[in-house]
Structures are given as C-alpha cells and as structure tokens.
Design a protein around this motif. Structure first.
Motif, PDB file in Angstrom:
ATOM      1  N   GLN A 143      29.826-147.242  20.737  1.00  0.00           N
ATOM      2  CA  GLN A 143      30.936-146.422  20.291  1.00  0.00           C
ATOM      3  C   GLN A 143      30.570-144.929  20.296  1.00  0.00           C
ATOM      4  N   SER A 144      29.290-144.604  20.005  1.00  0.00           N
ATOM      5  CA  SER A 144      28.847-143.200  20.038  1.00  0.00           C
ATOM      6  C   SER A 144      29.190-142.572  21.376  1.00  0.00           C
ATOM      7  N   TRP A 145      28.896-143.306  22.415  1.00  0.00           N
ATOM      8  CA  TRP A 145      29.101-142.772  23.767  1.00  0.00           C
ATOM      9  C   TRP A 145      30.570-142.806  24.158  1.00  0.00           C
ATOM     10  N   LEU A 146      31.311-143.757  23.615  1.00  0.00           N
ATOM     11  CA  LEU A 146      32.764-143.768  23.846  1.00  0.00           C
ATOM     12  C   LEU A 146      33.397-142.557  23.173  1.00  0.00           C
ATOM     13  N   ASN A 147      32.870-142.172  21.996  1.00  0.00           N
ATOM     14  CA  ASN A 147      33.364-140.974  21.312  1.00  0.00           C
ATOM     15  C   ASN A 147      33.178-139.740  22.190  1.00  0.00           C
ATOM     16  N   VAL A 148      31.963-139.656  22.784  1.00  0.00           N
ATOM     17  CA  VAL A 148      31.671-138.524  23.662  1.00  0.00           C
ATOM     18  C   VAL A 148      32.624-138.541  24.867  1.00  0.00           C
ATOM     19  N   ALA A 149      32.791-139.729  25.451  1.00  0.00           N
ATOM     20  CA  ALA A 149      33.675-139.860  26.611  1.00  0.00           C
ATOM     21  C   ALA A 149      35.084-139.415  26.257  1.00  0.00           C
ATOM     22  N   HIS A 150      35.515-139.769  25.051  1.00  0.00           N
ATOM     23  CA  HIS A 150      36.857-139.348  24.655  1.00  0.00           C
ATOM     24  C   HIS A 150      36.929-137.844  24.496  1.00  0.00           C
ATOM     25  N   GLY A 151      35.843-137.245  23.983  1.00  0.00           N
ATOM     26  CA  GLY A 151      35.804-135.789  23.847  1.00  0.00           C
ATOM     27  C   GLY A 151      36.021-135.107  25.185  1.00  0.00           C
ATOM     28  N   VAL A 152      35.501-135.724  26.254  1.00  0.00           N
ATOM     29  CA  VAL A 152      35.623-135.129  27.588  1.00  0.00           C
ATOM     30  C   VAL A 152      36.965-135.477  28.222  1.00  0.00           C
ATOM     31  N   VAL A 153      37.266-136.765  28.256  1.00  0.00           N
ATOM     32  CA  VAL A 153      38.489-137.223  28.931  1.00  0.00           C
ATOM     33  C   VAL A 153      39.737-136.818  28.155  1.00  0.00           C
ATOM     34  N   GLY A 154      39.606-136.793  26.833  1.00  0.00           N
ATOM     35  CA  GLY A 154      40.773-136.510  25.994  1.00  0.00           C
ATOM     36  C   GLY A 154      41.294-135.089  26.194  1.00  0.00           C
ATOM     37  N   PHE A 155      40.415-134.197  26.620  1.00  0.00           N
ATOM     38  CA  PHE A 155      40.832-132.791  26.716  1.00  0.00           C
ATOM     39  C   PHE A 155      41.952-132.550  27.727  1.00  0.00           C
ATOM     40  N   PRO A 156      41.771-132.915  29.005  1.00  0.00           N
ATOM     41  CA  PRO A 156      42.884-132.708  29.947  1.00  0.00           C
ATOM     42  C   PRO A 156      44.165-133.397  29.500  1.00  0.00           C
ATOM     43  N   VAL A 157      44.038-134.583  28.937  1.00  0.00           N
ATOM     44  CA  VAL A 157      45.224-135.284  28.454  1.00  0.00           C
ATOM     45  C   VAL A 157      45.903-134.447  27.374  1.00  0.00           C
ATOM     46  N   SER A 158      45.065-133.904  26.503  1.00  0.00           N
ATOM     47  CA  SER A 158      45.590-133.109  25.403  1.00  0.00           C
ATOM     48  C   SER A 158      46.284-131.853  25.919  1.00  0.00           C
TER      49      SER A 158
END
Lengths: 458, 216
Positions: A143-158
């Motif tokens: 989950q730690s790494w999924l959190n990081v992935a979301h930090g990266v991927v979530g940005f353009p979506v946001s």
C-alpha cells in the motif's frame, strides 16, 4: 461472518456513491406532489451535495499538486541517493508523506464523496510497533507504494477534473450574467468580445443571447459536470487507496476464516471420536461383559439360550469392531493421543505390503489439521499400494524441513498410476489442497511408483 | 486373587468388578485415573491389575504410563492393559519394562469370561498375553505359520525364551551355549521371519509376537 460483511460494505459503498444522485432525483420527481417545504429541503440537500463534490475537486487540486511535488522530488532524490545513507531517510519521509496524503484523500472520499469508510484501519498503520518494525512495514507494505503511485497518477487526473469543474462553473456564472458584464467591460457594447475572435462578429444583443444560452445550458448541466468530474477523480483515488485495502482485508479475513474452519473441523472430528469412545463404545463393551456373565450363569441350562446369548455377544463384538474402524477413519486414537510419529509407525506396521519407514520430525505435535493431513495421506497411499500396485515392498519417508512436511512413498509395483476421477489419488490431491499442500506422482509403466507430497506445517 | 481395577468409566469399572467378584476374585481397589492407580498399586501390592489406557488427567495414554511407572517402582508387577484400541507402539513401550507378567488386550475380550479369567491367571503367573489383533497388525499377511515352520528346533527354543522376556545372556545360560551363539540364532530367526534390519525397533517384539500369536 467477516467476509460477508465485507461484501455487503462493498455493495453499500457503490450504492452510497450513487445514493445522493438517485435519492435526490427520486425526491425531486415526487416533489411536485409534496409540500413546498419538502421541495425546499430537497433542493437544499441537492445543493449541499453539489457543494461537497465541488469542495472535493477544489481542495483536491492543491492537495494533489502538493503530493505530486513531494513525490516527484522525494522519490528520485531518495532512490538516487539510496547508495549513500541520506537516501534512505528521504525515501522513508516520502513514503510517510504519501501515506499522509492518502489518509487525507480517504477522509475526503468518505466525507465529500460519500464513500463507505474502510472497515478496518489500514494495515501497517500500527503506531504501537517498534521503529524498526514500522520502517520495515512502510517499505514492504504494498500500500505504501500504491500511495506513491496515486500521488503521481492522481495529479493529471486532478488537474483535468479541476479544470473541467472550474470551466463549467465559470460558464454557468458568466453566461447568464453576460448582458451585465458585456456592458461593464471597458470596450462597452460595441467592443470586441470573445465571439468576435471566433470570427462570428455580432452585436451586443446577439452576443448577450449567445452567452446567456450557453451559460444557462452550463448551469442546468452543472451537476453533470461536477458529479462527473468528482466521480472520475474519486474512482481513480479509490482504485489506488481503497480497493486494494478492502481487497487485502477480504483475502486475509477469508484466510483467517479458512484456518478457523480447518482447525474447528479437526477439533470436531477429535471430539466426535472421544464422544464415540466415551459413549456408545463404553456401553457396548459393558453390554458384551454383561452378556459374557449371563453366558457363564447359563452354562448347563438350555442350549438354545446359550446359543442366543453367544449370538448376541458376537453381534456386540462386531458392532464394536465397526465402531473402531469408524473412529480410525474420523480421528485415529493413536494420532490424537500420541501424535504423528507414533501414528505413522502404526500405519507402517499395519500396512499389508511389507513397508519400511524413515521418519524425521522435529516436533512431537503439529497443528491438528497438519497431523490429520499427513496421517491420512500416508494411510490412503499405502492402501492404494496394497490395492492397485501389485508391489512386494513399499517405503515411506517423512521429513520435516523449512516449515514443511515432505512425504515420499515409493513402491516397487507395476506403475502406471494416474490421477483419474474417483480414484484414490485424486482424493489424496484434493485432501492436500485443503491444507495448502501439493503432491506429485511419477509412475512409469513397469514401476517404480513415487508419490511425493508436501504439507506446510509452520 | 487380589486385584486392582483402573478405568475412568464407572460403567466399565462396575462391570469388571462385578464380573471378577462373581468369579471369586477380590477387587481391593477400583480407581478412575492414573495417579490413583499408581498410589493404589503401591498400597495394596495386588496379584494383578487391570488398567484402561485412556484415563484422566491427560486423557490420552495415561493408563499405559501409570502401568510403566508401577512396573518400574515394583519390578515384576503383573498388569493387564485393557483398551478400546490395541496399538503396536503402546505395546512397544510396555515391553520395555519386560515381557513377564504383561497382558495387552482389547476390552471386548472380557466378554469371553472364562477365557479372559484364564488369561488373567496366566499374567498373574508371569506369562505374557498379547491380543491376537496386535499380532495381526504386526505380521499382517506374512504367512506366519509357514515362516515359523522354517525355524529349526533350536531356533524355536531361542524364540520361546525370548518370548518369556529373557535377555540374550539369560537365554545363553538356559540353553548352555555362548551368548554369541544365541545372537547368531536370533539373527537367523529375524532373517527367516523376514524382519529386515530397517525394522530394528520392532524386530525382537515382532519375532516374539509371531511366536506368541501361534502359541495361543
């Protein structure tokens, strides 16, 4: 129990995400028949939901921006300098920050997008554990790494969803108010407006009408834009931050449930064996004793009576023999009372085909399902050898190594054994599967047949 | 005879006491668990004890362990183990205290009252009585009779002395031969009974039981 409640909550989750929309629509369709105050209440609720979705998108954008910057700075720096001691703390800080952002995002998903909270606290968030454990947990937790992935991927979506929402809102506000601001802009009614830039030069009226129409359209469809954008952002966030956690909790609760069921089953079998032993078996033995006494007292009397008594005694003894066979099949007393080693030795002794054994176990007792699995595997395998293999000798090797019990059964029979439905070997395989065990069979025509099985026992 | 009965089931304890009393024996103590049996055996020094395997407090092989304790405390104590199950490994442990005055029988055998009483007398007189089903387990379908027929008279003598629980030295003395000669006989007996060295742990017992099983 646990697994069912998870399924339910997952369903509820989905239902809840859509609840406000469909619920309000339903209320609205009924609104015309109900009183004015309830109409007002419905409209207020609707507006509040819209407001929360909008807040989600607006607050979400700077949050995603911050997360993105931290990830894009922290991750390369941390990984790049990992070879020096400074990279490690940077990496840990980045992972911690990602976890923090993830927590905030989850809170928003619950409070602003009406998602069901995660039923259990996110694993590895244990603050009571020691520092080393926490660091280890942080690094090894998927989950730690999924959190990081979301930090990266979530940005353009946001960025995208934020832009859509802002544009829609601006259009919805600016369009209907066009007649006013067209007048107020410095160029006055005859100045150059946005429409002129598109080459569709028109007067104040035409411009006003166009803007008002577009604006009204935007206003009416504002909920679609805002809910859609919020849905998109929430879905992406959910797939990184909620679904994996729920999924993992579900798997671990299924595993727990399976383990519990397994040991409960073994326990039940053992209890059943004891109940048979303490109940009907005792009574039958007493009955046979009493019949024996009766027989003694009847000596010298009517031969038919003696015959009848002897018959009754024989029936009792047969019943006891059958009960014993039954108990052995449920939970062999020697296994229950003395453990695996004694029980396996017993099996080897009892084997109709002369059998040698080599047994090396580091512990006296194992978990009951492991004991039963190993015992019944050897038992069935030896029965198979006696029934089908035409063997003159068999050998049983049972070794414990690295948390596994390894069983090797070899016979010098005709070979050609294979897994066919209903055959003993398939039954063996299924039985092993229930304890996460495996087996392999090597049985060329002409023999020898080698059966290897492995049962986890740690 | 003065007897002790140890069984945790009151039903069976009472049944046994009744049966033994009717047969003219005196039951000096009837107990229901391992430690009580050990204590009673020390106190009453009976001619023979009849002991159930599965008893409190451990509810596993308590009776067997109590029997071994008693035989270690008072060598030569006569004990008949009665059980719902007869298992070779239990017998193995029991025979480590010697084969003399030992009985190991299925509980159902009691129903043949006359036979049971005479086996009780055998054990009290120092004999060994082993349930036929144990022998069945041990020698299985290995054509026992035929195997025993292959033994020479001298080998049969050695085997019968082994069955009395004698050591090699004692057998040598009885037959007036050297211990080495006895050892050779024993190896030949093992070979003729198809007892491979791989089965070392049970070889001697198996040989004895093969003999006892047919001695019935």
């Amino acid at each position: 129990m646990a697994s069912t409640s998870f399924t339910n909550s997952a369903l509820k989750d989905r239902a809840l995400t859509d609840r406000s929309l469909s619920g309000t629509a339903y209320a609205k369709s009924r609104g015309m028949f109900t009183s004015r105050s309830s109409l007002v209440a419905t409209a207020t609720a609707w507006a509040a939901t819209l407001g929360r979705r909008l807040t989600y998108l607006m607050v979400g954008f700077p949050l995603s921006l911050a997360a993105f910057i931290v990830m894009m700075v922290g991750l390369p720096t941390g990984l790049g300098t990992l070879i020096t001691f400074i990279g490690f703390p940077i990496l840990l800080l980045t992972l911690s920050a990602a976890r923090g952002f993830a927590t905030v995002e989850r809170t928003m998903l619950v409070s602003l997008v009406d998602m069901e909270p995660i039923p259990e606290p996110v694993p590895a968030d244990d603050a009571s554990a020691g520092l080393v454990e926490r660091v280890k947990g942080l690094l090894t937790d998927r989950q730690s790494w999924l959190n990081v992935a979301h930090g990266v991927v979530g940005f353009p979506v946001s960025v995208f969803t934020w832009a859509v929402a802002v544009a829609w809102c601006v259009a919805a506000v600016a369009g209907p108010s066009a007649p006013i601001w067209l007048l107020l802009t410095s160029d006055g009614p005859d100045g150059i407006g946005p429409l002129d830039l598109l080459g569709a030069g028109a007067g104040y009226l035409a411009q006003s009408v166009t803007y008002v129409v577009i604006g009204l359209l935007a206003l009416v469809t504002l909920p679609v834009g805002v809910f859609g954008a919020a849905w998109l952002r929430a879905t992406v966030a959910r797939s990184f931050l909620i679904d994996p956690v729920v999924e993992r909790a579900k798997v671990s609760s299924l595993t727990e449930g399976r383990d519990a069921a397994r040991s409960a089953e073994a326990g039940t079998f053992r209890r059943l064996e004891r109940d048979i032993h303490d109940g009907p078996q005792q009574r039958l033995v007493r009955l046979s004793m009493d019949l024996g006494r009766a027989e003694m007292k009847a000596s010298g009397s009517d031969p038919e009576l003696k015959e009848a008594l002897a018959d009754a005694k024989r029936q009792t003894t047969d019943a006891l023999e059958e009960l014993r066979a039954l108990s052995r099949g449920i939970a062999p007393p020697v296994l229950v009372d003395r453990g695996l080693l004694a029980a396996l030795e017993e099996l080897v002794q009892r084997s109709p085909v002369p059998t040698t054994a080599e047994i090396d176990l580091t512990q006296d007792r194992f978990e009951s399902h492991v004991e039963s699995a190993v015992y019944f595997f050897v038992s069935e395998a030896l029965t198979n050898v006696a029934k089908h293999a035409l063997a003159s000798h068999a050998s049983v090797k049972v070794l414990e190594e690295d948390g596994h019990v390894w069983i090797t059964i070899t016979d010098d029979g005709a070979g050609g054994a294979e897994f066919t439905d209903g055959h003993g070997l398939s039954g063996l395989r299924q039985r092993l599967r229930s304890v996460d065990g495996h087996m392999e069979l090597n049985s060329p025509l002409g023999g020898p047949t080698v059966l290897v099985a492995e049962v986890p026992c740690a | 005879m003065r007897l002790i009965v140890a069984d945790d089931s009151a039903l069976l304890r009472d049944g046994l006491v009744l049966l033994l009393t009717e047969a003219g024996h005196q039951v000096v103590a009837a107990v229901g668990d391992g430690p009580s049996f050990v204590a009673a055996a020390a106190e009453f020094q009976p001619d023979c004890s009849i002991v159930d395997v599965r008893m409190p407090p451990s509810n596993t092989d308590e009776g067997l362990r109590a029997a071994i304790t008693v035989r270690q405390a008072t060598p030569g104590s006569r004990i008949v183990i009665l059980s719902q199950y007869v298992e070779v490994s239990y017998l193995d442990d029991l025979l480590e205290t010697g084969a003399e005055g030992i009985g190991y029988l299925l509980k159902d055998r009691v129903s043949d009252v006359a036979d049971f009483l005479s086996r009780l007398e055998d054990v009290a007189a120092g004999g060994s009585v082993i349930d036929p089903s144990v022998i069945g387990q041990l020698v299985g379908r290995r054509k026992t009779q035929q195997l025993l027929d292959d033994l020479t008279p001298r080998e049969t003598d050695v085997l019968s002395l082994m069955a009395e629980g004698r050591t090699n030295a004692s057998i040598a003395e009885a037959l007036v031969v050297s211990e080495g000669a006895v050892e050779k006989h024993i190896q030949r007996i093992f070979a003729k009974l198809n007892l491979s060295p791989g089965e070392a742990r049970h070889r001697r017992i198996t040989a004895v039981l093969t003999y006892l099983g047919l001695g019935r």
